[in-house]
Design an enzyme around this catalytic site. Structure first.
Site, PDB file in Angstrom:
ATOM      1  N   LYS A  22       0.748  -1.396   0.409  1.00  0.00           N
ATOM      2  CA  LYS A  22       0.027   0.117   0.053  1.00  0.00           C
ATOM      3  C   LYS A  22       1.034   1.369   0.320  1.00  0.00           C
ATOM      4  O   LYS A  22       0.542   2.481  -0.315  1.00  0.00           O
ATOM      5  CB  LYS A  22      -0.623   0.281   1.032  1.00  0.00           C
ATOM      6  CG  LYS A  22      -1.416   1.513   2.059  1.00  0.00           C
ATOM      7  CD  LYS A  22      -2.464   1.190   2.665  1.00  0.00           C
ATOM      8  CE  LYS A  22      -1.830   1.685   4.082  1.00  0.00           C
ATOM      9  NZ  LYS A  22      -1.332   2.693   4.584  1.00  0.00           N
ATOM     10  N   ARG A  93      -4.043  11.012   4.670  1.00  0.00           N
ATOM     11  CA  ARG A  93      -3.177  11.988   4.780  1.00  0.00           C
ATOM     12  C   ARG A  93      -2.180  11.727   3.384  1.00  0.00           C
ATOM     13  O   ARG A  93      -1.408  12.548   3.055  1.00  0.00           O
ATOM     14  CB  ARG A  93      -2.696  11.139   6.471  1.00  0.00           C
ATOM     15  CG  ARG A  93      -1.613  12.488   6.633  1.00  0.00           C
ATOM     16  CD  ARG A  93      -1.120  11.946   8.195  1.00  0.00           C
ATOM     17  NE  ARG A  93       0.165  11.985   6.929  1.00  0.00           N
ATOM     18  CZ  ARG A  93       0.982  13.638   7.639  1.00  0.00           C
ATOM     19  NH1 ARG A  93       0.582  14.581   8.137  1.00  0.00           N
ATOM     20  NH2 ARG A  93       2.443  12.915   7.142  1.00  0.00           N
ATOM     21  N   CYS A 117      -4.803  12.953  13.443  1.00  0.00           N
ATOM     22  CA  CYS A 117      -5.063  12.033  12.785  1.00  0.00           C
ATOM     23  C   CYS A 117      -4.533  10.824  13.636  1.00  0.00           C
ATOM     24  O   CYS A 117      -4.363  11.583  14.770  1.00  0.00           O
ATOM     25  CB  CYS A 117      -4.184  10.832  11.469  1.00  0.00           C
ATOM     26  SG  CYS A 117      -2.486  10.139  11.681  1.00  0.00           S
ATOM     27  N   ARG A 122       0.794  14.449  12.986  1.00  0.00           N
ATOM     28  CA  ARG A 122       1.567  14.589  11.829  1.00  0.00           C
ATOM     29  C   ARG A 122       1.177  15.517  10.589  1.00  0.00           C
ATOM     30  O   ARG A 122       1.002  14.786   9.756  1.00  0.00           O
ATOM     31  CB  ARG A 122       0.680  13.292  11.122  1.00  0.00           C
ATOM     32  CG  ARG A 122       0.985  12.576  12.041  1.00  0.00           C
ATOM     33  CD  ARG A 122       0.819  10.787  11.594  1.00  0.00           C
ATOM     34  NE  ARG A 122       1.045   9.902  10.769  1.00  0.00           N
ATOM     35  CZ  ARG A 122       0.681   8.663   9.418  1.00  0.00           C
ATOM     36  NH1 ARG A 122      -0.718   8.602   9.867  1.00  0.00           N
ATOM     37  NH2 ARG A 122       1.122   8.481   9.048  1.00  0.00           N
ATOM     38  N   PRO A 123       2.069  16.507  11.019  1.00  0.00           N
ATOM     39  CA  PRO A 123       1.579  17.271   9.950  1.00  0.00           C
ATOM     40  C   PRO A 123       2.059  17.371   8.274  1.00  0.00           C
ATOM     41  O   PRO A 123       3.461  16.207   8.225  1.00  0.00           O
ATOM     42  CB  PRO A 123       2.431  18.935  10.915  1.00  0.00           C
ATOM     43  CG  PRO A 123       3.142  18.251  11.781  1.00  0.00           C
ATOM     44  CD  PRO A 123       2.986  16.693  12.038  1.00  0.00           C
ATOM     45  N   ASP A 125       4.356  19.969   7.043  1.00  0.00           N
ATOM     46  CA  ASP A 125       5.254  21.369   7.630  1.00  0.00           C
ATOM     47  C   ASP A 125       6.477  21.156   6.461  1.00  0.00           C
ATOM     48  O   ASP A 125       6.627  21.819   5.896  1.00  0.00           O
ATOM     49  CB  ASP A 125       5.454  22.021   8.301  1.00  0.00           C
ATOM     50  CG  ASP A 125       6.381  20.903   9.720  1.00  0.00           C
ATOM     51  OD1 ASP A 125       5.662  19.806   9.926  1.00  0.00           O
ATOM     52  OD2 ASP A 125       7.026  21.315  10.419  1.00  0.00           O
ATOM     53  N   LEU A 126       7.449  20.032   7.073  1.00  0.00           N
ATOM     54  CA  LEU A 126       8.581  19.818   6.166  1.00  0.00           C
ATOM     55  C   LEU A 126       7.804  19.686   4.455  1.00  0.00           C
ATOM     56  O   LEU A 126       9.097  20.433   4.043  1.00  0.00           O
ATOM     57  CB  LEU A 126       9.056  18.165   6.503  1.00  0.00           C
ATOM     58  CG  LEU A 126       9.373  18.326   8.227  1.00  0.00           C
ATOM     59  CD1 LEU A 126      10.077  16.993   8.812  1.00  0.00           C
ATOM     60  CD2 LEU A 126      10.511  19.795   8.722  1.00  0.00           C
ATOM     61  N   ILE A 328       8.624   7.434  17.018  1.00  0.00           N
ATOM     62  CA  ILE A 328       8.068   8.351  15.596  1.00  0.00           C
ATOM     63  C   ILE A 328       6.806   8.578  15.885  1.00  0.00           C
ATOM     64  O   ILE A 328       7.236   9.869  15.291  1.00  0.00           O
ATOM     65  CB  ILE A 328       8.026   7.120  14.123  1.00  0.00           C
ATOM     66  CG1 ILE A 328       9.107   6.016  13.768  1.00  0.00           C
ATOM     67  CG2 ILE A 328       7.891   7.767  13.292  1.00  0.00           C
ATOM     68  CD1 ILE A 328      10.719   6.932  13.291  1.00  0.00           C
TER      69      ILE A 328
HETATM   70  C1  UD1 Z   1       5.134   7.056   5.865  1.00  0.00           C
HETATM   71  C2  UD1 Z   1       3.474   5.689   6.148  1.00  0.00           C
HETATM   72  C3  UD1 Z   1       3.195   5.084   7.345  1.00  0.00           C
HETATM   73  C4  UD1 Z   1       4.749   4.904   8.376  1.00  0.00           C
HETATM   74  C5  UD1 Z   1       4.994   6.488   8.541  1.00  0.00           C
HETATM   75  C6  UD1 Z   1       6.497   6.169   8.993  1.00  0.00           C
HETATM   76  C7  UD1 Z   1       3.191   5.991   4.084  1.00  0.00           C
HETATM   77  C8  UD1 Z   1       1.696   6.439   3.498  1.00  0.00           C
HETATM   78  N1  UD1 Z   1       2.900   6.218   4.893  1.00  0.00           N
HETATM   79  O1  UD1 Z   1       3.731   8.348   6.727  1.00  0.00           O
HETATM   80  O2  UD1 Z   1       2.232   4.095   7.169  1.00  0.00           O
HETATM   81  O3  UD1 Z   1       4.165   4.519   9.750  1.00  0.00           O
HETATM   82  O4  UD1 Z   1       5.183   6.479   6.671  1.00  0.00           O
HETATM   83  O5  UD1 Z   1       7.584   5.374   8.503  1.00  0.00           O
HETATM   84  O6  UD1 Z   1       3.880   5.588   3.317  1.00  0.00           O
HETATM   85  N2  UD1 Z   1       6.185  15.148  10.390  1.00  0.00           N
HETATM   86  C9  UD1 Z   1       6.454  16.154  10.525  1.00  0.00           C
HETATM   87  N3  UD1 Z   1       6.170  16.698   9.662  1.00  0.00           N
HETATM   88  C10 UD1 Z   1       6.261  16.840   8.350  1.00  0.00           C
HETATM   89  C11 UD1 Z   1       6.220  15.436   7.901  1.00  0.00           C
HETATM   90  C12 UD1 Z   1       6.559  14.971   8.810  1.00  0.00           C
HETATM   91  O7  UD1 Z   1       6.095  16.571  12.280  1.00  0.00           O
HETATM   92  O8  UD1 Z   1       5.920  17.887   7.391  1.00  0.00           O
HETATM   93  C13 UD1 Z   1       6.523  14.067  11.158  1.00  0.00           C
HETATM   94  C14 UD1 Z   1       5.173  12.880  11.954  1.00  0.00           C
HETATM   95  O9  UD1 Z   1       4.515  14.060  12.924  1.00  0.00           O
HETATM   96  C15 UD1 Z   1       6.189  11.524  12.390  1.00  0.00           C
HETATM   97  C16 UD1 Z   1       7.601  11.640  12.115  1.00  0.00           C
HETATM   98  O10 UD1 Z   1       8.226  13.280  11.267  1.00  0.00           O
HETATM   99  O11 UD1 Z   1       6.164  12.492  14.105  1.00  0.00           O
HETATM  100  C17 UD1 Z   1       7.473  10.901  10.753  1.00  0.00           C
HETATM  101  O12 UD1 Z   1       6.320   9.981   9.722  1.00  0.00           O
HETATM  102  P1  UD1 Z   1       6.128  10.659   8.534  1.00  0.00           P
HETATM  103  O13 UD1 Z   1       7.685   9.614   7.568  1.00  0.00           O
HETATM  104  O14 UD1 Z   1       6.222  11.842   7.759  1.00  0.00           O
HETATM  105  O15 UD1 Z   1       5.282   9.977   8.441  1.00  0.00           O
HETATM  106  P2  UD1 Z   1       4.048   9.535   7.128  1.00  0.00           P
HETATM  107  O16 UD1 Z   1       5.308   9.967   5.486  1.00  0.00           O
HETATM  108  O17 UD1 Z   1       2.807  10.330   6.814  1.00  0.00           O
END
Ligand code: UD1
Length: 434
Positions: A22, A93, A117, A122-123, A125-126, A328
């Site tokens: 997925k 998301r 969520c 899970r913002p 912003d990055l 995480i």
């Molecule tokens: C992806 C996976 C999800 C998995 C996660 C971590 C998909 C569709 N989903 O989610 O199943 O649990 O990776 O392996 O591939 N964060 C920020 N700002 C941002 C982006 C992320 O603060 O702009 C934080 C998040 O809140 C979290 C951490 O970074 O605490 C990691 O998140 P991220 O790797 O981005 O998760 P997803 O890509 O959403």
């Protein structure tokens, strides 16, 4: 609303095939936006999240069709609406993955913010900061991100503050059609990122370094169409292997990739399981009582957060204690209270769970709260004495293809109670039975 009913206590034996991943398929579908020709997808799993992404692309004007060989064709040549509405983004998301490709292709995009969520804030912003570094002007109003880059995106050096999987994927896709070179530092190294890079390269992109924490993308003028292949779902694979272990059985998952699951396999081996691997299969079997082992979730190649709940369920029945740390996401222990209702002994201390192994779990009515938490509850139910009814299984349907059928192949007593709906807006199924 559907529920799953499991009569536990039966050791699972046998072999099941992994589905396409997925989390790999979602960014692969989004890349179609970049292509000047149709993209043909192989091994796309039939899942709710995938349907949501197809609906989103159809909403943007793409032609989305399954053929009689279960391949998905996406043709974005007539797409003309670079938008992602709240109704679709709120349920998934990962819809934010269209932002980078839309901006690269249309030079403007309007995408709903995903909001919070169940497993944490899970913002994105990055993702947004990276696009700004590439020249985009971004404003957030009325819950929507509006992004514009009239002269097109420009290559940039982006250093992620934190490892983000979809953030890496979004910016990698944005960079493919940007002018010049983009360097993504502290990039995610997940296999799904590599799958996306492989697919983009096959369609004409110039990307190197994927699988390491520095990805370099040199912009190209256009991306053509072609065939795209989804990797095996490593989270699904490990879930079925854990189903074998937690029930005292012996399960093999075929069409899987052992290299993607090294951290998980090391942990279950440490706990005392027998692990055997081949080129494209993995077997896990019990050989006596499993022992508790400690585990911290980490970005790849560490132990995946998406397997934390399943591993915790396994540790609930281990010979002694284990300490599980979630590093995480801030709120990913919602399965704990439900596991306790089934007889588990777990103490929570912030981001740490101390699990003391018990000799048995007992069936109970429990509630699925998010996708992977639900998988943990299914595993606990398979091992528990008596009947467990898991409600709100729509969470499971977001990520596990034909879960009852696959568990039944392994000998589980599992059934679904409900009416189901197989309707995807804007998508034509040429033959749904294929
Ligand atoms: C992806 C996976 C999800 C998995 C996660 C971590 C998909 C569709 N989903 O989610 O199943 O649990 O990776 O392996 O591939 N964060 C920020 N700002 C941002 C982006 C992320 O603060 O702009 C934080 C998040 O809140 C979290 C951490 O970074 O605490 C990691 O998140 P991220 O790797 O981005 O998760 P997803 O890509 O959403």
């Amino acid at each position: 609303m559907d529920s799953i009913v499991i009569h536990g206590g039966i050791p699972l034996h046998g072999s099941v095939e992994a589905s396409g991943a997925k989390n790999a398929a979602l960014p692969l579908l989004a890349l179609a936006i970049l292509a000047d020709e149709p993209v043909i997808y192989h091994r796309i799993p039939h899942l709710q999240d995938i349907s949501t992404m197809m609906t989103l692309l159809a909403y943007q004007g793409a032609d989305v069709t399954f053929d009689d060989q279960n391949r998905l064709h996406i043709d974005c040549r007539n797409a003309d609406k670079p938008e992602a509405p709240y109704e679709l983004v709120k349920t998934m998301r990962a819809s934010a993955l269209v932002l980078g490709p839309l901006l690269a292709k249309f030079r403007r995009a309007k995408v709903s913010l995903p909001g919070g969520c169940a497993i944490g804030a899970r913002p994105i912003d990055l993702h947004l900061r990276g696009l700004e570094a590439m020249g985009a002007t971004i404003s957030v109003e009325h819950g929507y991100v509006t992004a514009e880059v009239p002269d097109g995106l420009k290559g940039a050096h982006i250093v992620f503050e934190q490892v983000t999987v979809t953030g890496t994927e979004n910016l990698m896709m944005a960079a493919v059609l940007a002018e010049g070179e983009t360097i993504l530092d502290r990039a995610a190294r997940e296999p799904e990122v590599v799958n996306l890079a492989d697919a983009l390269r096959a369609l004409g992109a110039d990307i190197s370094g994927d699988g390491t924490d520095r990805i370099v993308v040199r912009g190209v003028k256009s991306i053509h169409g072609g065939d795209v292949f989804t990797i095996a779902d490593r989270i699904e694979t490990a879930t079925y292997l854990t189903a074998g272990l937690i029930t005292g059985g012996d399960v093999t998952v075929t069409r899987s990739n052992p290299a993607d699951l090294q951290a998980f396999l090391r942990k279950v081996e440490q706990a005392g399981a027998l692990v055997e691997i081949g080129d494209d299969w993995i077997r896990c079997a019990v050989q006596g009582q499993l022992q508790g082992v400690n585990m911290n979730t980490m970005p790849h190649p560490g132990f995946p957060t998406d397997l934390q709940a399943q591993f915790m369920a396994l540790m609930c029945l281990a010979g002694d204690s284990s300490i599980i740390r979630e590093t995480i996401f801030e709120n990913r222990f919602m399965h704990v209270q439900e596991l306790i209702r089934m007889g588990a002994n777990i103490q929570l201390d912030g981001h740490t769970a101390i699990v003391k192994g018990v000799s048995k779990l007992s069936g109970a009515p429990v509630m699925a709260t998010d996708l992977r938490a639900s998988a943990g509850l299914v595993l606990a139910a398979l091992a528990a004495e008596g009947e467990t009814v898991i409600s709100r299984v729509y969470h499971i349907d977001r990520g596990y293809e034909r879960i009852e059928e696959k568990l039944r192949i392994l000998g589980a007593h599992i059934e679904r109670r409900s009416e189901s709906e197989n309707f995807v807006r804007g998508v034509r199924f040429v033959d749904e039975q294929q």
